[in-house]
Design a protein around this motif. Structure first.
Motif, mmCIF file in Angstrom:
data_model
loop_
_atom_site.group_PDB
_atom_site.id
_atom_site.type_symbol
_atom_site.label_atom_id
_atom_site.label_comp_id
_atom_site.label_asym_id
_atom_site.label_seq_id
_atom_site.Cartn_x
_atom_site.Cartn_y
_atom_site.Cartn_z
ATOM 1 N N ALA A 1 11.690 -83.586 18.873
ATOM 2 C CA ALA A 1 11.848 -84.908 19.475
ATOM 3 C C ALA A 1 11.413 -84.815 20.927
ATOM 4 C CB ALA A 1 13.293 -85.382 19.390
ATOM 5 N N LEU A 2 10.430 -85.621 21.299
ATOM 6 C CA LEU A 2 9.983 -85.689 22.689
ATOM 7 C C LEU A 2 10.710 -86.847 23.364
ATOM 8 C CD1 LEU A 2 7.966 -84.816 24.967
ATOM 9 C CD2 LEU A 2 6.506 -86.656 24.144
ATOM 10 N N VAL A 3 11.388 -86.567 24.475
ATOM 11 C CA VAL A 3 12.137 -87.579 25.221
ATOM 12 C C VAL A 3 11.521 -87.673 26.611
ATOM 13 C CG1 VAL A 3 14.383 -88.306 26.070
ATOM 14 C CG2 VAL A 3 14.227 -87.048 23.913
ATOM 15 N N ASP A 4 10.818 -88.764 26.872
ATOM 16 C CA ASP A 4 10.119 -88.973 28.147
ATOM 17 C C ASP A 4 10.954 -89.946 28.986
ATOM 18 O OD1 ASP A 4 8.400 -89.378 30.219
ATOM 19 O OD2 ASP A 4 6.881 -90.463 29.072
ATOM 20 N N ILE A 5 11.620 -89.417 30.015
ATOM 21 C CA ILE A 5 12.524 -90.220 30.840
ATOM 22 C C ILE A 5 11.756 -90.729 32.049
ATOM 23 C CG2 ILE A 5 14.732 -90.290 32.053
ATOM 24 C CD1 ILE A 5 15.596 -87.875 30.390
ATOM 25 N N GLY A 6 11.439 -92.009 32.046
ATOM 26 C CA GLY A 6 10.725 -92.623 33.156
ATOM 27 C C GLY A 6 11.669 -93.321 34.109
ATOM 28 N N GLY A 7 11.116 -94.227 34.913
ATOM 29 C CA GLY A 7 11.936 -94.916 35.896
ATOM 30 C C GLY A 7 12.814 -95.989 35.287
ATOM 31 N N ALA A 8 12.227 -96.842 34.431
ATOM 32 C CA ALA A 8 12.971 -97.973 33.868
ATOM 33 C C ALA A 8 13.301 -97.801 32.397
ATOM 34 C CB ALA A 8 12.162 -99.258 34.059
ATOM 35 N N LEU B 1 18.581 -88.352 47.403
ATOM 36 C CA LEU B 1 19.805 -87.632 47.042
ATOM 37 C C LEU B 1 19.778 -87.208 45.571
ATOM 38 C CD1 LEU B 1 22.432 -89.854 48.904
ATOM 39 C CD2 LEU B 1 21.877 -87.461 49.433
ATOM 40 N N LYS B 2 19.261 -88.077 44.726
ATOM 41 C CA LYS B 2 19.173 -87.756 43.293
ATOM 42 C C LYS B 2 18.297 -86.527 43.077
ATOM 43 C CE LYS B 2 16.394 -89.997 40.569
ATOM 44 N NZ LYS B 2 15.753 -91.059 39.737
ATOM 45 N N LYS B 3 17.138 -86.503 43.750
ATOM 46 C CA LYS B 3 16.190 -85.402 43.554
ATOM 47 C C LYS B 3 16.667 -84.098 44.177
ATOM 48 C CE LYS B 3 12.024 -88.269 43.184
ATOM 49 N NZ LYS B 3 10.717 -88.604 43.807
ATOM 50 N N PRO C 1 7.033 -82.076 35.114
ATOM 51 C CA PRO C 1 7.347 -83.039 34.048
ATOM 52 C C PRO C 1 6.931 -84.472 34.352
ATOM 53 C CG PRO C 1 9.209 -81.577 34.423
ATOM 54 C CD PRO C 1 8.215 -81.279 35.503
ATOM 55 N N SER C 2 6.924 -84.851 35.629
ATOM 56 C CA SER C 2 6.595 -86.239 35.963
ATOM 57 C C SER C 2 5.133 -86.580 35.689
ATOM 58 C CB SER C 2 6.932 -86.528 37.428
ATOM 59 O OG SER C 2 6.171 -85.716 38.287
ATOM 60 N N PHE C 3 4.276 -85.564 35.483
ATOM 61 C CA PHE C 3 2.859 -85.799 35.230
ATOM 62 C C PHE C 3 2.515 -85.722 33.738
ATOM 63 C CE2 PHE C 3 2.725 -84.642 39.726
ATOM 64 C CZ PHE C 3 1.872 -85.616 40.219
ATOM 65 N N GLY C 4 3.523 -85.737 32.868
ATOM 66 C CA GLY C 4 3.267 -85.595 31.433
ATOM 67 C C GLY C 4 2.328 -86.649 30.880
ATOM 68 N N VAL C 5 2.604 -87.923 31.176
ATOM 69 C CA VAL C 5 1.775 -89.011 30.643
ATOM 70 C C VAL C 5 0.375 -88.974 31.238
ATOM 71 C CG1 VAL C 5 1.490 -91.514 30.535
ATOM 72 C CG2 VAL C 5 3.724 -90.507 30.096
ATOM 73 N N ALA C 6 0.276 -88.786 32.558
ATOM 74 C CA ALA C 6 -1.037 -88.775 33.215
ATOM 75 C C ALA C 6 -1.906 -87.646 32.676
ATOM 76 C CB ALA C 6 -0.864 -88.644 34.728
ATOM 77 N N ALA C 7 -1.324 -86.442 32.551
ATOM 78 C CA ALA C 7 -2.083 -85.310 32.019
ATOM 79 C C ALA C 7 -2.469 -85.557 30.564
ATOM 80 C CB ALA C 7 -1.258 -84.029 32.140
ATOM 81 N N GLY C 8 -1.564 -86.166 29.802
ATOM 82 C CA GLY C 8 -1.871 -86.469 28.403
ATOM 83 C C GLY C 8 -3.012 -87.451 28.249
ATOM 84 N N LEU C 9 -3.081 -88.447 29.136
ATOM 85 C CA LEU C 9 -4.187 -89.407 29.099
ATOM 86 C C LEU C 9 -5.514 -88.713 29.405
ATOM 87 C CD1 LEU C 9 -2.568 -92.484 30.884
ATOM 88 C CD2 LEU C 9 -3.278 -92.358 28.498
ATOM 89 N N GLY D 1 9.600 -87.959 34.971
ATOM 90 C CA GLY D 1 10.238 -87.705 36.255
ATOM 91 C C GLY D 1 11.731 -87.499 36.146
ATOM 92 N N GLY D 2 12.388 -88.214 35.221
ATOM 93 C CA GLY D 2 13.830 -88.084 35.048
ATOM 94 C C GLY D 2 14.264 -86.727 34.531
ATOM 95 N N ALA D 3 13.322 -85.984 33.910
ATOM 96 C CA ALA D 3 13.661 -84.678 33.340
ATOM 97 C C ALA D 3 13.847 -83.614 34.408
ATOM 98 C CB ALA D 3 12.571 -84.246 32.358
ATOM 99 N N MET D 4 13.502 -83.943 35.669
ATOM 100 C CA MET D 4 13.624 -82.969 36.755
ATOM 101 C C MET D 4 15.037 -82.895 37.317
ATOM 102 S SD MET D 4 10.038 -83.897 38.673
ATOM 103 C CE MET D 4 10.213 -82.624 39.920
#
Length: 362
Positions: A155-162, A205-207, A315-323, A278-281
């Motif tokens: 299962a791939l879980v891609d956690i974005g901003g929204a 603070l989150k990061k 991890p935040s570049f997953g979609v961009a690299a995949g494209l 990005g959320g996976a970080m």
């Protein structure tokens, strides 16, 4: 906001052109959102000539996609899962197999026509040609998943901003997709309201200090939280920040787990769960995910990418690299389709693909 989105694209394109030293006239677009839906369908055709050809495969996929869709929906992808020839199932590559009846099970991805057209409009306002529109789940999977994981079940879980995207692969094939309407931005919002600070500081603070598991941090450690207005920054226990973050993270993971169970493939994910985006970080996320999902979890970064590796392997570049990988593979297939046929039986299919490629260029 169409104008603001177009302005952001224009600025990004300009920066990329300056860095790469070339002109950009075309793009590959990723799309996702709660409006994206996946459905399983099947198609059936009679095999011409007693042996399955590329033409038969295309016909059965067209048959499967002939569904009644509302006018406000577009089909993004028709993804074959399995082929059945004369009752024999589990076939992945049907071309060349003898038979009289070909059936295909496919996963169809649909999206809001309005949402898709809005993104395409933004690209046109920037004088950009759109070469393809790809579901972001598929793009991220292209970059961060290994073939062995797809075979085992993952299962791939891609956690974005929204939002959080879910893609389930079993036996090397995409079986289920879903979009959960929560992401890293909701965690940032919780921090902003609870600590009464501005959004930029909440994100920082989150990061830098947030952790999904309180047991992983020093209970005595404190952090400095800037306040809104003229008030001086205030020292806050780091554990308080984790107490704000953990419930929202657990809520997101719980929704993902419920979606996995609803898919019917929960017991087949022997490759576990891969977190990206990005959320996976977020620190401690993988450890909390293992507790919630009761399986092995890893954080996935793009693989198979050369150049700027120190930046892109994140991890935040997953979609961009995949494209980018999708675009490279698409170009490679176009070149292969122009190659001379190696067997007499390939002549017709090669010729047809040649003219399709020429039409794409025009």
């Amino acid at each position: 906001n169409i104008e603001q989105t177009a302005a952001s694209i224009r600025e990004t394109i300009h920066e990329a052109e300056q860095m790469a030293g070339c002109q950009i006239g075309a793009v590959h677009v990723g799309i996702s959102g709660p409006h994206v839906q996946g459905i399983d369908m099947s198609g059936l055709v009679a095999v011409k000539g007693g042996e399955v050809t590329d033409e038969d495969v295309e016909r059965v996929k067209e048959n499967a996609r002939a569904i009644n869709l509302p006018k406000d929906r577009d089909i993004l992808h028709v993804l074959p899962q399995d082929y059945i020839i004369d009752g024999q199932d589990g076939i992945r590559e049907p071309v060349g197999i003898s038979g009289v009846r070909l059936e295909a099970k496919v996963h169809i991805i649909t999206a809001s026509a309005m949402q898709t057209q809005n993104i395409l409009k933004c690209c046109r306002l920037c004088d950009l040609e759109v070469h393809s529109v790809t579901l972001e789940h598929l793009a991220a999977a292209e970059a961060v998943l290994q073939d062995g994981e797809k075979e085992l079940g993952v299962a791939l879980v891609d956690i974005g901003g929204a939002i959080t995207n879910l893609a389930i692969y079993v036996d090397g094939t995409l079986r289920h997709t879903a979009v959960i309407g929560m992401g890293g931005g909701h965690i940032t919002a919780d921090i902003r309201f609870a600590l009464r600070t501005i959004e930029a500081e909440a994100e920082r603070l989150k990061k830098s200090h947030a952790c999904a598991l309180g047991s992983m941090i020093d209970a005595e450690e404190t952090i400095l939280v800037p306040r809104v207005g003229p008030r001086a920054p205030e020292k806050v226990p780091r554990a308080a920040l984790c107490a704000i973050v953990a419930p929202r993270v657990e809520e997101i993971l719980t929704h993902v787990q419920q979606e996995i169970e609803k898919s019917g493939y929960g017991d087949m994910l022997h490759g576990g769960v891969v977190l990206t985006g990005g959320g996976a970080m977020l620190k401690g996320l993988a450890e909390l995910a293992e507790d919630v999902m009761r399986t092995v979890v890893r954080v996935g970064s793009p693989m198979g990418i050369g150049g700027m590796v120190d930046m892109v392997q994140n991890p935040s570049f997953g979609v961009a690299a995949g494209l980018l990988l999708h675009a490279a593979r698409r170009r490679s297939h176009m070149v292969e389709d122009l190659a001379p046929p190696s067997r007499p039986g390939e002549k017709r299919g090669r010729g047809k693909r040649f003219w399709e490629t020429v039409k794409q260029w025009f």
